[in-house]
Design an enzyme around this catalytic site. Structure first.
Site, PDB file in Angstrom:
ATOM      1  N   HIS A   1       0.713  -1.077  -0.003  1.00  0.00           N
ATOM      2  CA  HIS A   1      -0.168  -0.060  -0.192  1.00  0.00           C
ATOM      3  C   HIS A   1       1.007   1.012   0.412  1.00  0.00           C
ATOM      4  CE1 HIS A   1       0.898   0.755   4.117  1.00  0.00           C
ATOM      5  NE2 HIS A   1       0.653  -0.562   4.466  1.00  0.00           N
TER       6      HIS A   1
HETATM    7  P1  TYD Z   1      -2.068  -2.191   7.180  1.00  0.00           P
HETATM    8  O1  TYD Z   1      -1.065  -1.348   7.611  1.00  0.00           O
HETATM    9  O2  TYD Z   1      -2.375  -2.874   6.382  1.00  0.00           O
HETATM   10  O3  TYD Z   1      -0.409  -3.752   7.067  1.00  0.00           O
HETATM   11  P2  TYD Z   1       1.192  -3.976   6.582  1.00  0.00           P
HETATM   12  O4  TYD Z   1       1.025  -2.458   6.291  1.00  0.00           O
HETATM   13  O5  TYD Z   1       2.025  -3.735   7.842  1.00  0.00           O
HETATM   14  O6  TYD Z   1       0.702  -5.013   6.448  1.00  0.00           O
HETATM   15  O7  TYD Z   1      -2.890  -2.803   8.907  1.00  0.00           O
HETATM   16  C1  TYD Z   1      -3.177  -4.354   8.431  1.00  0.00           C
HETATM   17  C2  TYD Z   1      -4.632  -4.485   9.686  1.00  0.00           C
HETATM   18  O8  TYD Z   1      -3.998  -3.306  10.764  1.00  0.00           O
HETATM   19  C3  TYD Z   1      -5.070  -3.719   8.829  1.00  0.00           C
HETATM   20  O9  TYD Z   1      -6.295  -4.394   9.068  1.00  0.00           O
HETATM   21  C4  TYD Z   1      -5.459  -2.087   9.960  1.00  0.00           C
HETATM   22  C5  TYD Z   1      -4.384  -2.754  10.879  1.00  0.00           C
HETATM   23  N1  TYD Z   1      -3.808  -1.679  11.620  1.00  0.00           N
HETATM   24  C6  TYD Z   1      -4.696  -0.770  12.843  1.00  0.00           C
HETATM   25  O10 TYD Z   1      -5.823  -1.456  13.284  1.00  0.00           O
HETATM   26  N2  TYD Z   1      -3.725   0.232  13.511  1.00  0.00           N
HETATM   27  C7  TYD Z   1      -2.584  -0.019  12.855  1.00  0.00           C
HETATM   28  O11 TYD Z   1      -1.554   1.843  13.510  1.00  0.00           O
HETATM   29  C8  TYD Z   1      -1.970  -0.317  11.860  1.00  0.00           C
HETATM   30  C9  TYD Z   1      -0.404  -0.086  10.829  1.00  0.00           C
HETATM   31  C10 TYD Z   1      -3.088  -1.305  11.497  1.00  0.00           C
END
Ligand code: TYD
Length: 137
Positions: free
Chosen positions: A52
């Protein structure tokens, strides 16, 4: 914003025979105030995180333990950065698509972020990101 705005920040390292110490102060070692900290751990072999971009969020990624690769993509140029030192942080500015993979066993990726969690700040679809990234260039 381009991948040229992303960089490795070498953090202070206090060497000590009892074990080394590194510290981070928001707005000092990192070019933003730290509003949030999160970390990735227990990552199974072969897994990929990220996938992302963020509209406004700045982040600093640190390999607190072990190692992993971070692919950066500003819509035109790409770079692959290997992180494996707990005194190095990868600064990622807004509007950079990132993918994190090749996690070593037991690795921990800590992320310092400039804002609290906001799902509206994400581009989770690569072609939507690309449309916006090329528009603002
Ligand atoms: P995501 O940012 O997509 O993870 P990564 O980039 O590490 O693969 O987040 C994964 C899930 O966690 C998504 O459902 C949102 C949640 N999340 C939170 O609730 N708070 C946060 O600070 C972060 C980073 C993610």
């Amino acid at each position: 914003m381009s991948i040229k705005d992303c960089r490795i920040i070498e953090l202070p390292k206090i060497m000590d025979p009892r074990g080394n110490l590194t510290f981070i102060e928001g707005g000092v070692q990192v070019p933003f105030d730290i509003q949030r900290v999160y970390y990735l751990y227990d990552v199974p072999g072969g897994a990929e995180r990220g996938g992302h971009a963020h509209k406004n969020l700045s982040q600093l990624l640190i390999a607190m333990s072990g190692s992993f690769d971070v692919l950066l993509d500003d819509g035109i140029n790409k770079a692959n950065i290997h992180l494996n030192r707990s005194y190095n942080g990868l600064y990622i500015c807004p509007m950079i698509w990132r993918e994190i993979n090749n996690f070593s066993s037991g690795s921990v990726c800590m992320v310092l972020a400039s804002h609290k969690y906001d799902e509206d700040d994400y581009y989770r679809n690569y072609s939507n990101f690309l449309d916006q990234a090329t528009l603002i260039k």
